[in-house]
Scaffold this motif. Structure first.
Motif, PDB file in Angstrom:
ATOM      1  N   VAL A  26       1.715   2.385   3.059  1.00 29.74           N
ATOM      2  CA  VAL A  26       2.189   2.022   1.725  1.00 29.74           C
ATOM      3  C   VAL A  26       1.053   1.381   0.936  1.00 29.74           C
ATOM      4  O   VAL A  26       0.062   0.901   1.498  1.00 29.74           O
ATOM      5  CB  VAL A  26       3.407   1.069   1.789  1.00 29.74           C
ATOM      6  N   SER A  27       1.222   1.337  -0.374  1.00 28.62           N
ATOM      7  CA  SER A  27       0.204   0.758  -1.247  1.00 28.62           C
ATOM      8  C   SER A  27       0.262  -0.762  -1.187  1.00 28.62           C
ATOM      9  O   SER A  27       1.301  -1.340  -0.816  1.00 28.62           O
ATOM     10  CB  SER A  27       0.437   1.222  -2.682  1.00 28.62           C
ATOM     11  N   PRO A  28      -0.820  -1.436  -1.594  1.00 25.83           N
ATOM     12  CA  PRO A  28      -0.786  -2.910  -1.651  1.00 25.83           C
ATOM     13  C   PRO A  28       0.331  -3.410  -2.565  1.00 25.83           C
ATOM     14  O   PRO A  28       0.908  -4.474  -2.313  1.00 25.83           O
ATOM     15  CB  PRO A  28      -2.167  -3.262  -2.197  1.00 25.83           C
ATOM     16  N   GLN A  29       0.636  -2.662  -3.623  1.00 24.15           N
ATOM     17  CA  GLN A  29       1.706  -3.069  -4.534  1.00 24.15           C
ATOM     18  C   GLN A  29       3.063  -3.030  -3.827  1.00 24.15           C
ATOM     19  O   GLN A  29       3.884  -3.945  -3.972  1.00 24.15           O
ATOM     20  CB  GLN A  29       1.731  -2.152  -5.764  1.00 24.15           C
ATOM     21  N   GLU A  30       3.298  -1.972  -3.030  1.00 25.30           N
ATOM     22  CA  GLU A  30       4.544  -1.897  -2.278  1.00 25.30           C
ATOM     23  C   GLU A  30       4.607  -2.991  -1.219  1.00 25.30           C
ATOM     24  O   GLU A  30       5.647  -3.612  -1.003  1.00 25.30           O
ATOM     25  CB  GLU A  30       4.667  -0.528  -1.607  1.00 25.30           C
ATOM     26  N   ALA A  31       3.482  -3.225  -0.543  1.00 23.55           N
ATOM     27  CA  ALA A  31       3.445  -4.233   0.523  1.00 23.55           C
ATOM     28  C   ALA A  31       3.687  -5.638  -0.016  1.00 23.55           C
ATOM     29  O   ALA A  31       4.129  -6.528   0.724  1.00 23.55           O
ATOM     30  CB  ALA A  31       2.109  -4.175   1.254  1.00 23.55           C
ATOM     31  N   ALA A  32       3.424  -5.853  -1.321  1.00 26.06           N
ATOM     32  CA  ALA A  32       3.640  -7.170  -1.917  1.00 26.06           C
ATOM     33  C   ALA A  32       5.107  -7.571  -1.896  1.00 26.06           C
ATOM     34  O   ALA A  32       5.440  -8.759  -2.027  1.00 26.06           O
ATOM     35  CB  ALA A  32       3.108  -7.182  -3.349  1.00 26.06           C
ATOM     36  N   ALA A  33       6.005  -6.596  -1.720  1.00 22.18           N
ATOM     37  CA  ALA A  33       7.433  -6.913  -1.639  1.00 22.18           C
ATOM     38  C   ALA A  33       7.785  -7.653  -0.360  1.00 22.18           C
ATOM     39  O   ALA A  33       8.819  -8.334  -0.286  1.00 22.18           O
ATOM     40  CB  ALA A  33       8.258  -5.626  -1.736  1.00 22.18           C
ATOM     41  N   LEU A  34       6.938  -7.513   0.689  1.00 18.30           N
ATOM     42  CA  LEU A  34       7.200  -8.204   1.947  1.00 18.30           C
ATOM     43  C   LEU A  34       7.077  -9.708   1.741  1.00 18.30           C
ATOM     44  O   LEU A  34       6.033 -10.217   1.349  1.00 18.30           O
ATOM     45  CB  LEU A  34       6.211  -7.736   3.027  1.00 18.30           C
ATOM     46  N   GLY A  35       8.151 -10.432   2.009  1.00 19.59           N
ATOM     47  CA  GLY A  35       8.161 -11.874   1.806  1.00 19.59           C
ATOM     48  C   GLY A  35       8.645 -12.284   0.433  1.00 19.59           C
ATOM     49  O   GLY A  35       8.811 -13.482   0.160  1.00 19.59           O
ATOM     50  N   SER A  36       8.880 -11.322  -0.460  1.00 20.20           N
ATOM     51  CA  SER A  36       9.418 -11.645  -1.786  1.00 20.20           C
ATOM     52  C   SER A  36      10.774 -10.968  -1.953  1.00 20.20           C
ATOM     53  O   SER A  36      11.798 -11.541  -1.609  1.00 20.20           O
ATOM     54  CB  SER A  36       8.435 -11.234  -2.884  1.00 20.20           C
ATOM     55  N   LYS A  37      10.791  -9.733  -2.434  1.00 23.64           N
ATOM     56  CA  LYS A  37      12.057  -9.003  -2.536  1.00 23.64           C
ATOM     57  C   LYS A  37      12.605  -8.668  -1.152  1.00 23.64           C
ATOM     58  O   LYS A  37      13.821  -8.694  -0.915  1.00 23.64           O
ATOM     59  CB  LYS A  37      11.848  -7.726  -3.336  1.00 23.64           C
ATOM     60  N   LEU A  38      11.699  -8.339  -0.244  1.00 19.59           N
ATOM     61  CA  LEU A  38      12.058  -8.045   1.140  1.00 19.59           C
ATOM     62  C   LEU A  38      11.730  -9.228   2.027  1.00 19.59           C
ATOM     63  O   LEU A  38      10.901 -10.082   1.670  1.00 19.59           O
ATOM     64  CB  LEU A  38      11.298  -6.806   1.627  1.00 19.59           C
ATOM     65  N   THR A  39      12.330  -9.279   3.205  1.00 22.74           N
ATOM     66  CA  THR A  39      11.902 -10.272   4.192  1.00 22.74           C
ATOM     67  C   THR A  39      10.494  -9.895   4.654  1.00 22.74           C
ATOM     68  O   THR A  39      10.028  -8.771   4.418  1.00 22.74           O
ATOM     69  CB  THR A  39      12.842 -10.293   5.403  1.00 22.74           C
ATOM     70  N   PRO A  40       9.794 -10.786   5.326  1.00 20.01           N
ATOM     71  CA  PRO A  40       8.440 -10.448   5.792  1.00 20.01           C
ATOM     72  C   PRO A  40       8.380  -9.267   6.750  1.00 20.01           C
ATOM     73  O   PRO A  40       7.309  -8.697   6.950  1.00 20.01           O
ATOM     74  CB  PRO A  40       7.977 -11.742   6.472  1.00 20.01           C
ATOM     75  N   LEU A  41       9.538  -8.877   7.340  1.00 16.78           N
ATOM     76  CA  LEU A  41       9.564  -7.723   8.238  1.00 16.78           C
ATOM     77  C   LEU A  41      10.185  -6.489   7.584  1.00 16.78           C
ATOM     78  O   LEU A  41      10.361  -5.468   8.246  1.00 16.78           O
ATOM     79  CB  LEU A  41      10.322  -8.060   9.527  1.00 16.78           C
ATOM     80  N   GLY A  42      10.515  -6.571   6.298  1.00 12.77           N
ATOM     81  CA  GLY A  42      10.929  -5.381   5.572  1.00 12.77           C
ATOM     82  C   GLY A  42      12.408  -5.212   5.314  1.00 12.77           C
ATOM     83  O   GLY A  42      12.812  -4.208   4.741  1.00 12.77           O
ATOM     84  N   ALA A  43      13.243  -6.168   5.709  1.00 11.85           N
ATOM     85  CA  ALA A  43      14.685  -6.076   5.422  1.00 11.85           C
ATOM     86  C   ALA A  43      14.960  -6.499   3.980  1.00 11.85           C
ATOM     87  O   ALA A  43      14.136  -7.162   3.339  1.00 11.85           O
ATOM     88  CB  ALA A  43      15.466  -6.959   6.385  1.00 11.85           C
ATOM     89  N   GLU A  44      16.117  -6.126   3.460  1.00  9.21           N
ATOM     90  CA  GLU A  44      16.539  -6.617   2.160  1.00  9.21           C
ATOM     91  C   GLU A  44      16.824  -8.115   2.284  1.00  9.21           C
ATOM     92  O   GLU A  44      17.628  -8.529   3.117  1.00  9.21           O
ATOM     93  CB  GLU A  44      17.796  -5.893   1.701  1.00  9.21           C
TER      94      GLU A  44
END
Length: 457
Positions: A26-44
């Protein structure tokens, strides 16, 4: 065709083949969701619309409960009662949140099988360093050979695809999840008879990771995911037998290596049967090698379809089932384990369907798999035979080992709907200690030579 057109055509073909053999990270922009919109492991991170699944707020703290002298954890939800119980009589009301296998269990055991549903707690958590590793995986790890192997993964070591785009990437997250580093366990395996009578096999097993072994040759371990060793300690007729596995990342390029030490013969032999649908150790023919850990090993014999996400009642926070006050006889009953000791909660899961590829062989033609979004633990698996009939139903009873920040299994059950029997692995209630995380060991302990030296009946 002119030379110029031939070169262009050939170049386009090579680019197409390259694109199909390497799955992009994934792109750095997509990965930025980890820990913000998503949990650090990728869950909602958010809960669901009606609040029956809450938001993730960090999981259980390390001091969520007491730890006894053997390492067993107190149940942080011991005072809770089931919100409701699903039985054969009312199961149809809840079938949209149950697997076909769970529904089949109600039909097979209408008087005794039940699913007690409790309030949902999103307890999964791992150390901050592992969250950072997952984010590193997101932008660096790629699938190769159609997803059968990984590249760019050796620096992160965990959660290959925390923002998965395909079914096989979900499976890789299960295979590469954090298990507490090097671990050592005393566990049991048992296959009760149809009347509930049973005799147990006791194991001591270890998992060790190249990155956590001081004497590891890093260059020679580039394709090693982990080392696994399993010693049979009882009954006497099997005691002393030892299995050693070198689990590779790309098992098509370099198949898993396995060796067995037979205490009776005092010999070490290669064990190629310890893979795919080879018989699981001491499972009485009721489980395959790749049933262990709910699913393990090379993914190359199946096509993996990502169906999507759904809400589902799955075994979760199974502290009651792990209680050291229980005897094995309290748990093991005819047909299935004592469901009064289980706990189910509503969680979001990733649904993946594995279909056997044309020309490949496996006793399971199809596997419907449901992975917990918070921990990447595989919670439910329905196994279908070559005729398309539902055959075996797997349930992974999940708990958070909160004192060490490790999601793990309390037990793994595999119910054979045809035989009316089942296999359960991982129970440790009567053992002298719980799981030992952060176990100190060396790579030299996981060689065939070391197997010969330690194999004493």
């Amino acid at each position: 065709m002119s030379n110029r057109k031939h070169v262009i055509h050939t170049g386009a073909l090579l680019l197409s083949l390259l694109a199909s053999s390497v799955m992009a990270q994934v792109s750095p922009q997509e990965a930025a969701a980890l820990g913000s919109k998503l949990t650090p492991l990728g869950a909602e991170k958010n809960g669901n619309a009606d609040g029956s699944i809450p938001a993730w707020t960090g999981g259980l703290p390390v001091n969520a409960g007491a730890v006894d002298s053997r390492g067993f954890l107190a149940d942080p939800f011991a005072d809770e009662k089931p919100v409701f119980t699903i039985t054969a009589q009312n199961a149809s009301q809840y079938k949209d949140k149950l697997s076909a296998g769970q529904m089949a269990m109600f039909q097979r055991y209408p008087q005794t099988y039940k699913i007690p549903v409790y309030k949902t707690h999103r307890t999964a958590a791992v150390p901050d360093a592992i969250y950072s590793a997952a984010k590193l995986s997101a932008v660096n790890t790629q699938g190769v050979d159609g997803g059968n192997g990984l590249t760019g993964f050796n620096e992160s070591h965990y959660y290959a695809f925390p923002i998965p785009k395909s079914g096989i990437e979900v499976v890789w997250n299960h295979s590469t999840r954090y298990r507490g580093g090097n671990t050592k366990r005393l566990i049991t395996r048992v296959q009760p008879q149809t009347d509930g009578d049973f005799s147990m096999v006791h194991f001591e097993d270890e998992v060790a990771y190249p990155s956590e072994l001081a004497d590891e040759n890093k260059s020679s371990a580039q394709n090693i995911l982990f080392y696994f060793i399993q010693r049979v300690t009882a009954p006497a007729r099997l005691a002393g037998n030892v299995l050693l596995v070198h689990e590779t990342i790309d098992q098509v390029k370099e198949p898993r290596s396995a060796w067995l030490y037979n205490a009776g013969q005092r010999r070490v032999r290669r064990a190629p049967q310890v893979s795919y649908d080879g018989p699981a150790t001491a499972a009485d023919g009721l489980a395959t090698s790749d049933n262990y850990d709910m699913f393990n090993g090379a993914p190359d014999r199946y096509d993996w379809k990502l169906v999507g996400k759904k809400e589902m009642y799955i075994p979760y926070n199974s502290y009651k089932l792990d209680s050291p006050t229980l005897k094995y006889g309290d748990i093991l009953k005819a047909g299935h384990i004592n469901q009064d000791l289980t706990r189910y909660e509503l969680h979001r899961v990733w649904e993946v369907v594995a279909t056997l590829k044309p020309g490949q062989r496996h006793i399971y033609a199809t596997r419907h798999m449901y992975f917990d979004e918070d921990s990447w633990e595989l919670a439910e698996v329905d196994h279908y035979d070559g005729r398309g009939a539902l055959w075996r139903v797997g349930e992974g009873h999940i708990q958070q080992y909160y004192n060490k920040q490790v999601p793990g299994y309390t037990a793994e059950t595999l119910y054979d709907l045809v035989a009316g029997r089942y296999s359960v692995v991982g129970l440790k209630n009567e053992e002298k200690r719980s799981v030992e995380f952060g176990y100190k060991t060396m790579a030299s302990n996981y060689t065939p030579a070391a197997l010969r030296q330690e194999g004493v009946r």
